[in-house]
Structures are given as C-alpha cells and as structure tokens.
Design an enzyme around this catalytic site. Structure first.
Site, PDB file in Angstrom:
ATOM      1  N   HIS A 162     -75.842   1.218  74.768  1.00  0.00           N
ATOM      2  CA  HIS A 162     -77.259   1.185  74.397  1.00  0.00           C
ATOM      3  C   HIS A 162     -77.462   0.370  73.127  1.00  0.00           C
ATOM      4  CE1 HIS A 162     -81.299   2.909  73.408  1.00  0.00           C
ATOM      5  NE2 HIS A 162     -80.846   2.753  72.171  1.00  0.00           N
ATOM      6  N   GLU A 163     -76.686   0.678  72.089  1.00  0.00           N
ATOM      7  CA  GLU A 163     -76.837  -0.043  70.826  1.00  0.00           C
ATOM      8  C   GLU A 163     -76.502  -1.514  70.995  1.00  0.00           C
ATOM      9  OE1 GLU A 163     -78.413   1.215  68.553  1.00  0.00           O
ATOM     10  OE2 GLU A 163     -78.265   3.348  69.023  1.00  0.00           O
ATOM     11  N   HIS A 166     -79.354  -3.732  72.012  1.00  0.00           N
ATOM     12  CA  HIS A 166     -80.206  -4.302  70.969  1.00  0.00           C
ATOM     13  C   HIS A 166     -79.685  -5.667  70.540  1.00  0.00           C
ATOM     14  CE1 HIS A 166     -82.689  -0.822  70.650  1.00  0.00           C
ATOM     15  NE2 HIS A 166     -81.741  -0.037  70.173  1.00  0.00           N
TER      16      HIS A 166
END
Length: 216
Positions: A162-163, A166
């Site tokens: 998920h990170e 970004h």
C-alpha cells in the site's frame, strides 16, 4: 480519524514473516519539511485531508524528478525503472521484496528495482504514533516509513505494498473495500489483500506511460 486518535489506534508493526521486533535501534527517517506525512493506514471513518493529498503528490513528484534525472541517457524507454534502497529497514526486507514483486507483476510501464546505493526513494523502519506513511524529506527525495506496531496488527505485506503504491502515484481511498489496495486500514485488520485491483493497476500504468509522458 484525526491524528490525536491515530496514536491509540493506528500504530502497527511487523507481522508477516517476523516473529519478534529487532533488537537494534531503528534509524530515524528524515524529517519531512513540507506537508504532514501521509497516513497510510487509518479507518474508513477518516476521509483524509488536503495536506495529506498535497504531500502524497509531492512524494510522487519527488520520485518522478529523481527518475527523470537518471533517464536522460535513455529517454525512449517505455518501461521506467524506479530504484529503492532498504538499508534503513532491515527487518522488512522480505515484505519490501514481496511488495516490489507484486507491483512488478501488476503493471507494465514502471518497474521497481532494489539498489545497493541511494535509490529514487528509501524505506525506513521504527515506531511512530502516525503509523506507516509515505513522505518526502524536504530535499526532493521520497521515503516510506514502516511502523512496527502497525505491521503487527495489520498484514505487513499489504501495508508495505500500500505504502509503495504512493511511490507510484496512487492516493489513499480509505472508504474502499478490501479488494482495493489503497483502502489501507479502512476494511480493518482482517483484510490481508496485498494486490492492487484493476483500476489501481490502470492508474499506475497511465501515470508512468511512455517514459512519464502522462505526468504533468
């Protein structure tokens, strides 16, 4: 959810593949000097903020700027290579490798590649009441911070992937279902899906299409 509540509910740490926390002292991540850090894992009741959105964009642009500077010799390559270093996140090397493998198998216009030196972005580990997040160091370099407690409570590979989303330009979407990687902690700790859905894959391929031609 406001940041004051995050300290009680947000922090997480190493789960997938890690039984104990490292005995060594974690290396502190660079202090972000612009907008507050992205809150990568918060309940769906929290909708995010303009500052977080701005920081997310700043992080992506920092990575893009780094990549563009190194691509001058090969401007016509269709697949962009984004490099990362893990020296400051030794406890998460397995999760980071899994995240890179997932993204490399999900999109075609960008590839994540580990480097032994300074990458286009870095991973850090430690304890932070904000939990895990992606940010910039205020000097044009991006980094992902992985919080110990958060990665114990939530699926660690999902948190890391998920990170990393970004890094590739995707915003948070906390109200999304578990099938959306960027819904983060919205679906709760029971959600262990580490894969981006079709829409998220399409967004990343668009952003990195034709050697960054789609990036403003």
């Amino acid at each position: 959810m406001k940041r004051s509540v995050l300290s009680a509910a947000l922090g997480l740490a190493l789960a997938a593949g890690l039984a104990t926390l490292p005995a060594t002292t974690a290396v502190a991540a660079p202090a972000a000097q612009a907008a507050p850090a992205i809150q990568g894992y918060i309940p769906a009741a929290y909708a995010g903020s303009a500052a977080e959105t701005a920081n997310n964009r700043a992080f992506f642009q920092a990575v893009v700027a780094s990549v563009k500077a190194k691509r001058a010799a090969n401007p016509w390559l269709q697949t962009v290579t984004v490099t990362y270093d893990t020296a400051n996140a030794p406890s998460f090397t397995s999760q980071i490798a899994s995240a890179a493998q997932i993204w490399n198998g999900s999109v075609r216009n960008v590839r994540l590649q580990e480097t032994g030196g300074n990458g286009d972005f870095s991973y850090y580990e430690g304890s932070d009441s904000q939990g895990s997040y992606a940010s910039t160091d205020g000097h044009g370099h991006g980094y992902v911070f992985l919080d110990y407690q958060q990665n114990q409570e939530y699926d660690s590979v999902r948190v890391t992937t998920h990170e990393t989303g970004h890094v590739l330009g995707l915003p948070d979407h906390y109200s999304g279902p578990c099938s959306e990687l960027m819904s983060g902690g919205g679906p709760g700790p029971s959600c262990t899906n580490p894969y981006p859905d079709a829409n998220e894959r399409s967004q990343v391929d668009y952003l990195w299409a034709n050697g960054l031609a789609a990036v403003n």
